[in-house]
Design an enzyme around this catalytic site. Structure first.
Site, short mmCIF file in Angstrom:
data_model
loop_
_atom_site.label_atom_id
_atom_site.label_comp_id
_atom_site.label_asym_id
_atom_site.label_seq_id
_atom_site.Cartn_x
_atom_site.Cartn_y
_atom_site.Cartn_z
CG HIS A 61 29.41 46.54 54.38
ND1 HIS A 61 29.59 47.46 55.30
CD2 HIS A 61 29.67 46.84 53.34
CE1 HIS A 61 29.71 48.61 54.52
NE2 HIS A 61 30.02 48.19 53.26
CB CYS A 120 27.59 49.75 57.00
SG CYS A 120 26.84 48.37 57.78
CG ASP A 157 30.00 51.01 51.17
OD1 ASP A 157 29.58 51.67 52.05
OD2 ASP A 157 30.60 49.82 51.52
#
Length: 281
Positions: A119, A82, A134
């Site tokens: 995250h 991420c 995202d």
């Protein structure tokens, strides 16, 4: 937050080789900072870059500066997890003229235990509205931006997502499963700068309790299928919840990475990874 912070190129977009990134993702130039471009770049990024933790398995530090991310993901035709994915994406968006703000989230994946904020996601302004972006959540991640508001719901390919505010609690990204809504992660309200992800990145890439230090994890989301390699198990999940699974042997690993995830390893890395993979499966 002081608006002057957001006028100084905090995502280091000036360091992006935009032509190389666009070539890697199959996009052309002339993109404007509008919603149509945001959707196109988001979808193209997810399609081009797999979620993966292979540098951790190779015993390398995970570097988050734009030059290192571009060398690895764009020039080296690799993926990332991420922080890598969304920091590169944020830099690209800034270079294109978008207003980008960082977010942190607590992963849930259907659970109720409160986990640390490990995250990263982004909030991006386009066409006068705010959008959750995202490109780094892996197998269950968004294909394209989602309106950043309570009650937002969108079908993306064969998958459906929503955002819901909990009473006096966080805003939660959810995915619609056959059994009902499935919580993916809970977003924190505080906006984050790139430097704020350094500590979480260190935890994720080195701590023995991190899910990414003990086994290979590679994931890819497509409009009609989700493909995941966790340890030695390769799984392909379809929107109706049905799935196929296979055991991947050491000798098959490199081929699976190329054919299923588009990850091309140098010869020495392939040898090292195969050895580590064999010892962990």
């Amino acid at each position: 937050m002081n608006e002057s912070i957001w006028n100084g190129g905090i995502w280091n977009g000036e360091d992006v080789d935009l032509d190389a990134y666009l070539a890697r993702t199959g996009l052309s130039g002339g993109l404007r900072p509008d919603l149509a471009a945001l959707r196109a770049v988001h979808r193209a990024h997810v399609s081009a870059f797999a979620f993966e933790n292979l540098d951790v398995m190779l015993g390398r530090p995970v570097l988050l500066d734009v030059a290192s991310l571009q060398a690895k993901m764009v020039d080296g035709r690799r993926g990332g997890y991420c922080f890598e994915q969304n920091l590169l994406f944020g830099a690209v968006l800034e270079r294109l003229g978008f207003r980008v703000r960082g977010l942190a989230a607590r992963v849930r994946m259907g659970g109720t235990k409160v986990l640390p904020m490990t995250h990263m996601a982004l909030r991006v302004e386009a066409d006068g509205d705010q959008w959750l972006c995202d490109v780094g959540f892996g197998g269950e991640g968004l294909l394209e931006p989602l309106p950043f508001r309570d009650g937002a719901r969108a079908r993306q390919g064969e998958w459906t997502f929503s955002l819901a505010d909990e009473p006096e609690g966080p805003r939660v990204l959810r995915s619609l499963h056959k059994e009902g809504w499935f919580d993916l992660y809970a977003l924190g309200a505080e906006e984050r700068l790139p430097i704020d992800y350094t500590v979480a990145n260190h935890y994720i890439s080195t701590h023995p309790r991190s899910p990414f230090v003990s086994q290979v994890v590679v994931q890819k989301t497509e409009p009609d299928v989700r493909t995941t390699l966790t340890g030695s198990v390769l799984s392909v999940v379809r929107p109706d919840g049905s799935a196929d699974e296979w055991e991947v042997g050491e000798g098959e690993l490199r081929e699976v990475l190329v054919e299923r995830f588009g990850i091309e390893l140098a010869d020495d890395d392939a040898v090292t990874l195969a050895r580590v993979y064999s010892s962990r499966t």
